[in-house]
Design a protein around this motif. Sequence first.
Motif, short mmCIF file in Angstrom:
data_model
loop_
_atom_site.label_atom_id
_atom_site.label_comp_id
_atom_site.label_asym_id
_atom_site.label_seq_id
_atom_site.Cartn_x
_atom_site.Cartn_y
_atom_site.Cartn_z
N ALA A 33 0.57 -1.56 0.12
CA ALA A 33 -0.32 -0.28 0.34
C ALA A 33 0.88 1.58 -0.37
O ALA A 33 0.49 2.35 -0.72
CB ALA A 33 -1.02 -0.16 1.61
N ALA A 34 1.68 1.52 0.73
CA ALA A 34 2.33 1.99 0.82
C ALA A 34 3.50 2.86 -0.51
O ALA A 34 4.23 3.64 -0.66
CB ALA A 34 3.87 1.74 2.20
N GLU A 210 6.78 2.75 4.95
CA GLU A 210 6.95 4.13 4.32
C GLU A 210 7.76 4.61 4.26
O GLU A 210 8.07 5.81 3.30
CB GLU A 210 5.88 5.10 5.22
CG GLU A 210 6.28 5.75 6.48
CD GLU A 210 5.70 4.84 7.71
OE1 GLU A 210 6.56 4.70 8.80
OE2 GLU A 210 5.41 3.44 7.38
N ALA A 211 9.06 3.36 3.90
CA ALA A 211 10.05 3.89 4.30
C ALA A 211 11.13 4.46 2.71
O ALA A 211 10.59 3.21 2.64
CB ALA A 211 11.12 3.94 5.18
N PRO A 212 11.65 6.20 2.58
CA PRO A 212 11.74 5.33 1.04
C PRO A 212 12.52 4.50 0.40
O PRO A 212 12.84 4.25 -1.06
CB PRO A 212 12.78 6.86 1.22
CG PRO A 212 12.43 7.48 2.01
CD PRO A 212 12.56 7.07 3.35
N PHE A 217 13.13 -0.17 -3.18
CA PHE A 217 12.54 -1.31 -3.07
C PHE A 217 12.28 -2.54 -3.81
O PHE A 217 11.92 -2.63 -5.14
CB PHE A 217 13.27 -2.22 -1.52
CG PHE A 217 13.41 -3.90 -2.19
CD1 PHE A 217 14.23 -4.43 -1.93
CD2 PHE A 217 12.70 -4.33 -1.47
CE1 PHE A 217 14.58 -6.11 -2.20
CE2 PHE A 217 11.95 -5.81 -1.16
CZ PHE A 217 13.52 -6.70 -1.86
N LEU A 218 10.26 -1.75 -3.44
CA LEU A 218 9.65 -2.50 -4.24
C LEU A 218 9.50 -2.12 -5.97
O LEU A 218 8.82 -3.09 -6.80
CB LEU A 218 8.64 -2.27 -2.97
CG LEU A 218 8.62 -3.36 -1.75
CD1 LEU A 218 7.33 -2.80 -1.34
CD2 LEU A 218 7.87 -4.33 -2.91
N ALA A 219 9.65 -0.83 -5.86
CA ALA A 219 9.51 -0.14 -6.77
C ALA A 219 10.67 -0.40 -8.16
O ALA A 219 10.23 -0.99 -9.09
CB ALA A 219 9.97 1.06 -7.14
N ALA A 220 11.69 -1.16 -7.86
CA ALA A 220 13.11 -2.03 -8.46
C ALA A 220 12.34 -3.00 -8.89
O ALA A 220 12.69 -3.66 -9.94
CB ALA A 220 13.85 -2.32 -7.35
N LEU A 221 11.09 -4.01 -7.95
CA LEU A 221 10.83 -5.25 -8.18
C LEU A 221 9.69 -5.77 -9.10
O LEU A 221 9.78 -6.05 -9.58
CB LEU A 221 9.90 -5.94 -7.26
CG LEU A 221 11.10 -6.17 -5.94
CD1 LEU A 221 10.63 -6.80 -4.68
CD2 LEU A 221 12.34 -7.35 -6.38
#
Length: 409
Positions: A33-34, A210-212, A217-221
């Motif tokens: 969600a974050a 919510e940590a950048p 990390f999830l954006a890269a995945l």
Amino acid sequence: MSNSISVNGRDFLLPTIPTVGICLDGTSWEYLAAAADHMPNLQRMIRQGAAGTAHSVVPSFTNPNNMAIATGVPPVMNGICGNYYYDPESGEEVMMNDPSFLTTGTLFAAMAEAGQELGVITVKDKLRRLLGHGMKGICFSGEKADQATREENGIDRVTTELIGRAQPGIYDPELSVYCFEAAVKLQQAHPRNLLYVTTTDFVQHKYKPEAPEAIAFLAALDRHLGELDALGMVIGITADHGMNDKVRKDGSPKVVFAETLLAAAGIGSRVILPITDPYVVHHGSLGSYGTVYLADLDQTDDARMLLEAAPGIELVLSREEAAEAFDLPANRIGDLVVLSDQHTVIGRREDWHNLSVVEEGLRSHGGLHESEVPLIINRPLKPGYALRLASGQARNYDLFDFLLNGLAS
């Protein structure tokens, strides 16, 4: 030939479309969600397919849940009830990484035996031997990608030819991304009927949703999820467990040292912490689930009452109660099973742990509060499966049931 196989009492259709199951280690819905605005591919899969909440195996640790997913059944059937195990007969405490601890076969081995092309990619090599046990196909870890051989792993030259670069270190978040990239390149170069990819939870242990750093990390995945989706694959995503802060108001770890507590009351014990594995920088071997072996069973009631009264302890069960409640093998857990609350962990003795690795904060897992996880499929489901997912009755080890049996035509 039949278009289905039976594995551990469950029937699975053979894949007609290349299929990948993914375990995002330590990733609860809060993380997804974050990062939602940074994961457009995942959001598209949710819109076009199905998503809900499933329940993990308790203890909510890596090995029990990955092996439940791989076998389609809980620990009482597959034997893997922790990362770490005490054998009372030998008196030894050992890692539960060897395939000899498995009491049943895996879906992957059975699919390969049925003529399917299989691929399994893990971050940690501790899982590789368990997941690949008896499997003909490609199975390697990111941790030791540079050591992969055709004889052992079904593939060689992973770093030099398949991916084209050396793997990152085990404590580098990029290693999970590397394994996702490997899955894409493997599917492009050596197409698989069935893939399984499992990551590591170093990021989730260190960073809140919510940590950048967690979002990046999830954006890269997500970029690699989009590539797998573009290859036309059926994709299913779940997790082995969630993650919570386990700290006091001052930020120090909130720990109940169970062996110390019992010893102060004259009760001899050996506390086993099944979260223990070779990668203690993540968590210092501190989790929200522990088992207690008592020196004198006549002290069982006293030990149980003392533990139940300890601040932060949520549940204390007998061996039989825990085996029934959590589908665990009774011969591989202690006389008592102890679970702590959402923000507390269980330790042995303070001198047994290297608390310096978590002195700046501790996020961990293992208990009931980390046992709700996402289950996401990038295709619509049959009505019965959609209802099961919406009702909250699904388990994370139903992943391949949903992927292979549950898709709407």
